[in-house]
Design a protein around this motif. Sequence first.
Motif, PDB file in Angstrom:
ATOM      1  N   ALA A 131      -4.453   6.542   6.869  1.00 63.58           N
ATOM      2  CA  ALA A 131      -3.460   7.942   6.995  1.00 63.58           C
ATOM      3  C   ALA A 131      -2.238   7.164   5.872  1.00 63.58           C
ATOM      4  CB  ALA A 131      -2.709   7.673   7.581  1.00 63.58           C
ATOM      5  N   ALA A 132      -2.123   6.073   5.250  1.00 62.70           N
ATOM      6  CA  ALA A 132      -1.998   4.874   4.661  1.00 62.70           C
ATOM      7  C   ALA A 132      -1.505   5.993   2.918  1.00 62.70           C
ATOM      8  CB  ALA A 132      -1.950   3.325   4.421  1.00 62.70           C
ATOM      9  N   CYS A 133      -3.643   6.626   2.763  1.00 64.90           N
ATOM     10  CA  CYS A 133      -3.456   7.197   1.251  1.00 64.90           C
ATOM     11  C   CYS A 133      -3.582   8.555   1.895  1.00 64.90           C
ATOM     12  CB  CYS A 133      -4.935   5.997   1.305  1.00 64.90           C
ATOM     13  SG  CYS A 133      -4.908   4.214   1.322  1.00 64.90           S
ATOM     14  N   ASN A 134      -2.656   8.734   2.640  1.00 66.79           N
ATOM     15  CA  ASN A 134      -2.938  10.196   3.244  1.00 66.79           C
ATOM     16  C   ASN A 134      -4.447  10.866   3.285  1.00 66.79           C
ATOM     17  OD1 ASN A 134       0.163  10.790   2.627  1.00 66.79           O
ATOM     18  ND2 ASN A 134      -0.482  10.420   0.574  1.00 66.79           N
ATOM     19  N   ASN A 135      -4.559   9.727   3.533  1.00 67.39           N
ATOM     20  CA  ASN A 135      -6.308  10.543   4.548  1.00 67.39           C
ATOM     21  C   ASN A 135      -7.024  10.980   5.419  1.00 67.39           C
ATOM     22  OD1 ASN A 135      -7.587  10.285   1.929  1.00 67.39           O
ATOM     23  ND2 ASN A 135      -7.551   8.597   1.514  1.00 67.39           N
ATOM     24  N   SER A 136      -7.490  11.732   5.952  1.00 60.91           N
ATOM     25  CA  SER A 136      -7.632  12.117   7.303  1.00 60.91           C
ATOM     26  C   SER A 136      -9.535  11.954   7.370  1.00 60.91           C
ATOM     27  CB  SER A 136      -6.958  13.466   7.709  1.00 60.91           C
ATOM     28  OG  SER A 136      -7.551  14.507   7.214  1.00 60.91           O
ATOM     29  N   GLY A 137      -9.914  11.751   8.560  1.00 61.93           N
ATOM     30  CA  GLY A 137     -10.825  12.147   8.998  1.00 61.93           C
ATOM     31  C   GLY A 137     -11.602  10.881   9.058  1.00 61.93           C
ATOM     32  N   ILE A 138     -13.434  10.395   8.925  1.00 59.83           N
ATOM     33  CA  ILE A 138     -13.741   9.766   9.694  1.00 59.83           C
ATOM     34  C   ILE A 138     -14.829   9.318   8.292  1.00 59.83           C
ATOM     35  CG2 ILE A 138     -16.196   8.872  11.089  1.00 59.83           C
ATOM     36  CD1 ILE A 138     -12.848   8.393  12.450  1.00 59.83           C
ATOM     37  N   CYS A 157      -4.829   1.636  -0.783  1.00 62.76           N
ATOM     38  CA  CYS A 157      -5.466   3.756  -1.958  1.00 62.76           C
ATOM     39  C   CYS A 157      -5.854   3.699  -3.104  1.00 62.76           C
ATOM     40  CB  CYS A 157      -3.893   3.725  -1.608  1.00 62.76           C
ATOM     41  SG  CYS A 157      -2.864   3.138   0.064  1.00 62.76           S
ATOM     42  N   GLY A 158      -7.195   2.482  -3.717  1.00 67.46           N
ATOM     43  CA  GLY A 158      -7.208   3.021  -4.844  1.00 67.46           C
ATOM     44  C   GLY A 158      -8.207   3.464  -5.122  1.00 67.46           C
TER      45      GLY A 158
END
Length: 225
Positions: free
Chosen positions: A37-44, A56-57
Amino acid sequence: MRRLLAIAAAAVVLCGFSAPAHAVNQYTTIGNVPKPAACNNSGIMPAGGWLANKSCGYVMGTAIAGTQFDVHTTTANNFHFGRWRAGDGSNFCAFLVPGALDTSHSTSVASSCSDDTSERLSHRRTFGRDFDAAPHTGNGAIIVPINPSACTGYYNYFVDSNYASGSLHDPVGFALPAAGGYRYATNDLGAAMIRVDALGQTIWLFVARSCIAAQLPSGLNNEND
Protein backbone atom coordinates in the motif's frame (compact mmCIF):
# COMPACT_ATOMS: atom_id res chain seq x y z
CA MET A 1 62.47 -10.70 19.56
CA ARG A 2 61.99 -8.61 16.41
CA ARG A 3 61.47 -11.79 14.41
CA LEU A 4 58.80 -12.98 16.86
CA LEU A 5 57.02 -9.62 16.71
CA ALA A 6 57.07 -9.73 12.91
CA ILE A 7 55.56 -13.22 12.90
CA ALA A 8 52.87 -12.13 15.36
CA ALA A 9 52.04 -9.07 13.25
CA ALA A 10 51.78 -11.21 10.12
CA ALA A 11 49.42 -13.57 11.93
CA VAL A 12 47.19 -10.64 12.90
CA VAL A 13 47.08 -9.45 9.28
CA LEU A 14 46.25 -12.93 8.01
CA CYS A 15 43.51 -13.31 10.59
CA GLY A 16 42.10 -9.97 9.52
CA PHE A 17 41.89 -11.07 5.90
CA SER A 18 40.19 -14.34 6.78
CA ALA A 19 37.51 -12.82 9.02
CA PRO A 20 34.06 -13.92 7.81
CA ALA A 21 31.37 -11.49 6.66
CA HIS A 22 28.85 -10.54 9.32
CA ALA A 23 25.82 -12.79 9.62
CA VAL A 24 22.31 -11.99 8.40
CA ASN A 25 19.02 -13.86 8.70
CA GLN A 26 17.70 -16.02 5.87
CA TYR A 27 13.96 -16.64 5.60
CA THR A 28 11.64 -18.69 3.40
CA THR A 29 9.40 -16.72 1.04
CA ILE A 30 5.62 -17.11 0.91
CA GLY A 31 2.86 -16.64 -1.66
CA ASN A 32 -0.37 -14.62 -1.74
CA VAL A 33 1.49 -11.52 -0.60
CA PRO A 34 -0.47 -8.25 -0.30
CA LYS A 35 0.77 -5.62 -2.72
CA PRO A 36 2.47 -2.74 -0.87
CA ALA A 37 0.00 0.00 0.00
CA ALA A 38 2.99 2.30 0.58
CA CYS A 39 3.48 2.26 -3.20
CA ASN A 40 -0.21 2.92 -3.96
CA ASN A 41 -0.82 -0.70 -4.93
CA SER A 42 -3.72 -2.95 -4.04
CA GLY A 43 -4.37 -6.64 -4.57
CA ILE A 44 -2.38 -9.83 -4.08
CA MET A 45 0.80 -11.31 -5.56
CA PRO A 46 -0.14 -15.01 -5.80
CA ALA A 47 3.25 -16.52 -6.70
CA GLY A 48 5.32 -14.51 -4.21
CA GLY A 49 6.45 -10.98 -3.42
CA TRP A 50 7.87 -8.61 -6.00
CA LEU A 51 11.61 -8.06 -6.19
CA ALA A 52 12.51 -4.46 -7.01
CA ASN A 53 15.51 -2.20 -7.50
CA LYS A 54 14.50 -0.08 -4.46
CA SER A 55 11.48 0.60 -2.26
CA CYS A 56 8.53 1.26 -4.59
CA GLY A 57 10.90 0.92 -7.54
CA TYR A 58 10.90 -1.08 -10.76
CA VAL A 59 9.78 -4.70 -10.48
CA MET A 60 12.72 -6.99 -11.31
CA GLY A 61 11.16 -10.35 -10.63
CA THR A 62 9.19 -12.38 -8.11
CA ALA A 63 10.50 -14.17 -5.02
CA ILE A 64 8.69 -17.43 -5.69
CA ALA A 65 7.05 -18.96 -2.61
CA GLY A 66 9.25 -21.56 -0.94
CA THR A 67 12.57 -20.01 -1.98
CA GLN A 68 15.05 -18.19 0.28
CA PHE A 69 15.78 -14.53 0.96
CA ASP A 70 18.69 -13.19 3.04
CA VAL A 71 17.66 -9.98 4.81
CA HIS A 72 20.55 -7.51 5.06
CA THR A 73 18.66 -4.30 5.84
CA THR A 74 15.04 -3.20 6.19
CA THR A 75 13.75 0.23 5.17
CA ALA A 76 11.35 2.43 7.12
CA ASN A 77 8.46 1.16 4.97
CA ASN A 78 9.50 -2.49 5.56
CA PHE A 79 11.10 -3.31 2.22
CA HIS A 80 13.95 -5.78 2.74
CA PHE A 81 17.25 -5.45 0.91
CA GLY A 82 19.19 -8.67 0.49
CA ARG A 83 19.83 -11.71 -1.67
CA TRP A 84 17.05 -13.74 -3.24
CA ARG A 85 17.98 -17.37 -3.88
CA ALA A 86 15.95 -19.09 -6.59
CA GLY A 87 15.22 -22.78 -6.67
CA ASP A 88 17.45 -23.27 -9.74
CA GLY A 89 20.53 -21.74 -8.10
CA SER A 90 20.10 -18.25 -9.56
CA ASN A 91 20.55 -15.52 -6.96
CA PHE A 92 20.85 -11.75 -6.90
CA CYS A 93 20.53 -8.75 -4.62
CA ALA A 94 17.25 -6.83 -4.67
CA PHE A 95 14.57 -5.25 -2.51
CA LEU A 96 11.68 -7.49 -1.45
CA VAL A 97 8.23 -6.09 -0.70
CA PRO A 98 6.88 -6.21 2.87
CA GLY A 99 5.00 -9.28 4.09
CA ALA A 100 6.68 -11.73 1.70
CA LEU A 101 8.59 -13.79 4.30
CA ASP A 102 7.76 -16.52 6.76
CA THR A 103 9.35 -14.93 9.82
CA SER A 104 8.55 -17.82 12.17
CA HIS A 105 11.97 -19.32 11.49
CA SER A 106 15.31 -18.04 10.23
CA THR A 107 18.78 -19.35 9.49
CA SER A 108 21.98 -17.38 10.02
CA VAL A 109 24.04 -16.94 6.83
CA ALA A 110 26.94 -14.73 5.76
CA SER A 111 26.04 -11.35 4.29
CA SER A 112 26.58 -11.05 0.55
CA CYS A 113 24.91 -7.82 -0.65
CA SER A 114 26.83 -4.58 -0.18
CA ASP A 115 25.78 -0.96 0.23
CA ASP A 116 27.54 -0.30 -3.08
CA THR A 117 25.29 -2.85 -4.80
CA SER A 118 22.21 -1.21 -3.27
CA GLU A 119 23.33 2.20 -4.52
CA ARG A 120 24.15 0.89 -8.00
CA LEU A 121 20.83 -0.93 -8.20
CA SER A 122 18.87 2.23 -7.39
CA HIS A 123 19.66 3.54 -10.89
CA ARG A 124 17.51 1.92 -13.54
CA ARG A 125 20.12 1.61 -16.29
CA THR A 126 21.95 -0.86 -14.01
CA PHE A 127 19.38 -3.54 -14.86
CA GLY A 128 17.41 -2.30 -17.86
CA ARG A 129 17.12 -0.22 -21.00
CA ASP A 130 14.51 0.99 -23.50
CA PHE A 131 12.04 2.05 -20.82
CA ASP A 132 8.45 2.98 -21.58
CA ALA A 133 8.87 6.49 -20.19
CA ALA A 134 11.20 8.94 -18.44
CA PRO A 135 12.39 8.15 -14.90
CA HIS A 136 9.66 8.10 -12.22
CA THR A 137 6.88 7.92 -14.82
CA GLY A 138 5.30 5.22 -16.98
CA ASN A 139 4.54 1.98 -15.15
CA GLY A 140 3.78 -0.11 -18.22
CA ALA A 141 2.47 2.78 -20.27
CA ILE A 142 3.05 1.21 -23.71
CA ILE A 143 0.33 -1.33 -24.51
CA VAL A 144 1.56 -4.05 -26.87
CA PRO A 145 -0.28 -6.95 -28.53
CA ILE A 146 0.79 -10.42 -27.37
CA ASN A 147 0.47 -13.68 -29.26
CA PRO A 148 -0.34 -16.15 -26.45
CA SER A 149 0.50 -19.14 -28.63
CA ALA A 150 4.03 -17.83 -29.26
CA CYS A 151 4.86 -16.07 -25.99
CA THR A 152 5.33 -17.63 -22.55
CA GLY A 153 5.45 -15.60 -19.36
CA TYR A 154 8.13 -16.06 -16.71
CA TYR A 155 8.38 -14.57 -13.25
CA ASN A 156 12.17 -14.16 -13.40
CA TYR A 157 15.12 -13.47 -15.66
CA PHE A 158 18.11 -12.18 -13.67
CA VAL A 159 20.58 -14.78 -12.38
CA ASP A 160 23.24 -12.71 -10.57
CA SER A 161 23.99 -9.24 -9.24
CA ASN A 162 25.69 -8.08 -12.42
CA TYR A 163 22.19 -7.71 -13.95
CA ALA A 164 23.92 -7.80 -17.34
CA SER A 165 22.34 -10.99 -18.66
CA GLY A 166 20.14 -13.85 -17.55
CA SER A 167 17.73 -16.54 -18.60
CA LEU A 168 13.97 -16.86 -18.45
CA HIS A 169 12.96 -19.02 -15.49
CA ASP A 170 9.98 -19.73 -13.25
CA PRO A 171 7.18 -19.98 -15.86
CA VAL A 172 3.94 -18.36 -14.74
CA GLY A 173 1.80 -21.38 -15.61
CA PHE A 174 -1.06 -19.52 -17.28
CA ALA A 175 -1.74 -18.41 -20.85
CA LEU A 176 -0.95 -14.77 -21.47
CA PRO A 177 -3.73 -12.38 -22.49
CA ALA A 178 -3.82 -10.72 -25.89
CA ALA A 179 -2.16 -7.50 -24.67
CA GLY A 180 0.13 -6.22 -21.93
CA GLY A 181 1.80 -3.06 -20.69
CA TYR A 182 5.48 -2.84 -21.63
CA ARG A 183 7.87 -1.44 -18.98
CA TYR A 184 11.51 -2.12 -19.99
CA ALA A 185 13.94 -4.54 -21.61
CA THR A 186 16.89 -6.21 -19.92
CA ASN A 187 20.29 -4.82 -20.84
CA ASP A 188 21.12 -7.86 -22.98
CA LEU A 189 17.76 -7.52 -24.81
CA GLY A 190 16.95 -11.09 -23.85
CA ALA A 191 13.71 -10.29 -22.05
CA ALA A 192 11.11 -7.60 -21.52
CA MET A 193 9.15 -6.79 -18.37
CA ILE A 194 5.42 -6.36 -18.95
CA ARG A 195 2.28 -6.21 -16.85
CA VAL A 196 -0.77 -8.30 -17.67
CA ASP A 197 -4.19 -8.83 -16.17
CA ALA A 198 -4.40 -12.46 -15.05
CA LEU A 199 -5.56 -14.51 -12.05
CA GLY A 200 -7.76 -11.58 -11.09
CA GLN A 201 -4.68 -9.41 -10.52
CA THR A 202 -2.18 -7.22 -12.31
CA ILE A 203 0.87 -9.46 -12.71
CA TRP A 204 4.38 -8.28 -13.63
CA LEU A 205 6.34 -10.85 -15.63
CA PHE A 206 9.02 -11.33 -18.25
CA VAL A 207 8.61 -12.48 -21.82
CA ALA A 208 11.28 -13.02 -24.43
CA ARG A 209 11.78 -9.58 -25.95
CA SER A 210 11.62 -11.17 -29.39
CA CYS A 211 7.95 -11.97 -28.70
CA ILE A 212 6.97 -8.31 -28.66
CA ALA A 213 9.89 -6.54 -30.38
CA ALA A 214 7.94 -5.84 -33.57
CA GLN A 215 5.17 -4.18 -31.57
CA LEU A 216 7.45 -1.77 -29.69
CA PRO A 217 7.66 1.85 -30.85
CA SER A 218 10.90 3.59 -31.72
CA GLY A 219 12.37 6.18 -29.40
CA LEU A 220 12.14 4.26 -26.12
CA ASN A 221 13.62 6.06 -23.12
CA ASN A 222 17.18 5.42 -21.95
CA GLU A 223 17.63 8.20 -19.39
CA ASN A 224 19.09 7.11 -16.09
CA ASP A 225 17.76 8.19 -12.71
